[in-house]
Design an enzyme around this catalytic site. Sequence first.
Site, PDB file in Angstrom:
ATOM      1  N   GLU A  46     -58.772  46.269  11.249  1.00  0.00           N
ATOM      2  CA  GLU A  46     -58.425  46.794  12.568  1.00  0.00           C
ATOM      3  C   GLU A  46     -59.247  48.061  12.857  1.00  0.00           C
ATOM      4  O   GLU A  46     -59.384  48.938  11.996  1.00  0.00           O
ATOM      5  CB  GLU A  46     -56.928  47.106  12.559  1.00  0.00           C
ATOM      6  N   LYS A 115     -54.381  43.622  20.681  1.00  0.00           N
ATOM      7  CA  LYS A 115     -53.149  43.743  19.893  1.00  0.00           C
ATOM      8  C   LYS A 115     -51.951  43.662  20.830  1.00  0.00           C
ATOM      9  O   LYS A 115     -51.943  44.278  21.904  1.00  0.00           O
ATOM     10  CB  LYS A 115     -53.156  45.069  19.146  1.00  0.00           C
ATOM     11  N   CYS A 170     -52.594  43.505  12.899  1.00  0.00           N
ATOM     12  CA  CYS A 170     -51.702  44.356  12.109  1.00  0.00           C
ATOM     13  C   CYS A 170     -50.215  44.197  12.431  1.00  0.00           C
ATOM     14  O   CYS A 170     -49.576  43.262  11.971  1.00  0.00           O
ATOM     15  CB  CYS A 170     -52.128  45.808  12.237  1.00  0.00           C
ATOM     16  N   GLY A 460     -19.026   2.337 -19.792  1.00  0.00           N
ATOM     17  CA  GLY A 460     -19.912   3.489 -19.637  1.00  0.00           C
ATOM     18  C   GLY A 460     -21.058   3.215 -18.687  1.00  0.00           C
ATOM     19  O   GLY A 460     -21.162   2.137 -18.084  1.00  0.00           O
TER      20      GLY A 460
END
Length: 644
Positions: A46, A115, A170, A460
């Site tokens: 940035e 941004k 960012c 079983g």
Amino acid sequence: MQHGFIKVAAVSPKMKVADTDYNKKQICECLEEAERNGAKIIVFPELSITGYTCGDLFLQETLLKGARQALEEIVEFTDGMDALVFVGMPLEVGNKLYNVAAVINCGELLAFIPKTHIPSYGEFYEARHFARGNASAVPVSFAGEEIPFGTHILFETDALEGMVVAAEICEDIWVANPPSTSHALAGANVIVNLSASNENVGKDEYRQMLVKSASARLVSAYIFTSAGEGESTQDVVFGAHNMIAENGTMLAEANPFQAHILYGDIDIHRLKMERRRITTYENPWEMTNETAGYLTIPFALVREETKLTRSFLQTPFVPVDKEKKEKRCEQILSIQSFGLVKRYQHTKCQYAVIGISGGLDSTLALLVTARAFDLLGLDRKRIYSVTMPCFGTTDRTYDNACRLAEALGTTLQEVDIKEAVTVHFKDIEQDMEKHDVTYENGQARERTQVLMDIANKIGGLVIGTGDMSELALGWATYNGDHMSMYGVNAGVPKTLVRHLVGYYGETCNDQKLREILMDVLDTPVSPELLPPKEGRISQKTEDLVGPYELHDFFLYYMLRCGYSPSKVYRIALTAFENLYTKEIILKWLNIFYQRFFTQQFKRSCLPDGPKIGSVAVSPRGDLRMPSDASCAIWKKELEGLSDS
């Protein structure tokens, strides 16, 4: 970019605060180095042209003019450079200042991405200087040209079909609804983040979690590049914690304070397959208010093969890290045993019948059953461990089977089936000296009949012992060891069975049991259906069907990742470079595909059994595949490999 791989770079150059000439020079040097190493997407931090920590200097015309001039020279420098480049800078549009990513390709400025989320809390005061970016792309004038400006911009290239790139900056990743969410829903599968994230205690772990989770949630690659050396340390310190993640996996990560250029190989085809598989992932053309109005900008790359630096584990089902492997083993044993517990609670049965051979699979099944009986509060004596010696049984496996049954406190029952099989062969006129498939499978089916009848006699359940690797290859006798009343190992690949048995042995307190398990681990894998030679096992499974570490590798990357035969072959050459020749790998890869397709009929009628990992072959869950599907086009691709 063959097979969908593309090399990317996260670059944190040395810089000087507000010195745009110096920073431009460093950026260009890093561009040269990254391109020389094959990077096709190159991401800088940035505000990398000016530095993030300029403070009120961002309001100075001199700095803004220097940034614009530096960008023009960087754009010119990339002429003829085969990469898509993202650099950060302040940009004045109208009466406002924006924190933007300038997107460059082959000497052309493609776009500005502003941004969206501007932090003004804690140590951050960006709202003092920067405005929030707009979503829809609008043209802005720069160096005499109209350049798209907005967050809703995607980038595509014909050189790698299906790759769509988008950017955020960012703070955008730290918010509840990041721009990358709408980017991904609009089709982006590579997200770049130009960041200046400062260091404080524990923040690196949180940042890593953010990047990994973003890539997982979006089913995308995520390239995070952060500011580092040269930023002002007046109040905070920046460590250049760069990361490259893919669908929740960290491909590459720089240690803070040590970054320069971080490389990673992204697998676009795998991301596409994963999005195809996840039916809840939205289609990009099903536009919502969030995803509408995107501008797609083409960019140029030369189509070429990416030289891979990405590694591929020889055993993808088994974690490398010891602590993680132990945790995984404990979790798997719990899944198996709790799955069996539920079956007993439902059926009200109180007995188990297991055919034990002294081999790995039946050993694991017996260990799991003993654990399940402990959870149920049932006496282990109600577990009938049945050994059924026949023509191929060796003393070693017979002794281990008997010793294991006794060490676990189960009921050992021996049923010698030689006479029954001999009578059966006489009935069907099978030559006892003809050791063919009938000779072998006749023994396997006799064993299953014995187990089923004992289970009926005592009320079983017959516990299945076969593993997922055998099911994938069809290495099981249909209606023989293929059949049970609950298959506890059905989701466990052979390479993992070994580690589960080893883990049980290492963590148990019984020295005698540990010694037995270690000897079982040391015994060659064999069905023991052919007579032994000089008392030793004469029939080794991996000599006949191939190494299980290869087959498990093939299985994982074909089913879990959707790789084509040529791609599986390519990464197998990398993973097993010093272990198998390319001829051996290709031989067993051919056999893998042939058996996988022709043996589906056995998987189509599997008994119940618990899913263990992300790869499974149950027809009721992960693998809905017709038993008569043709593998012709897969084989055709393999034939092309043998000709190359």
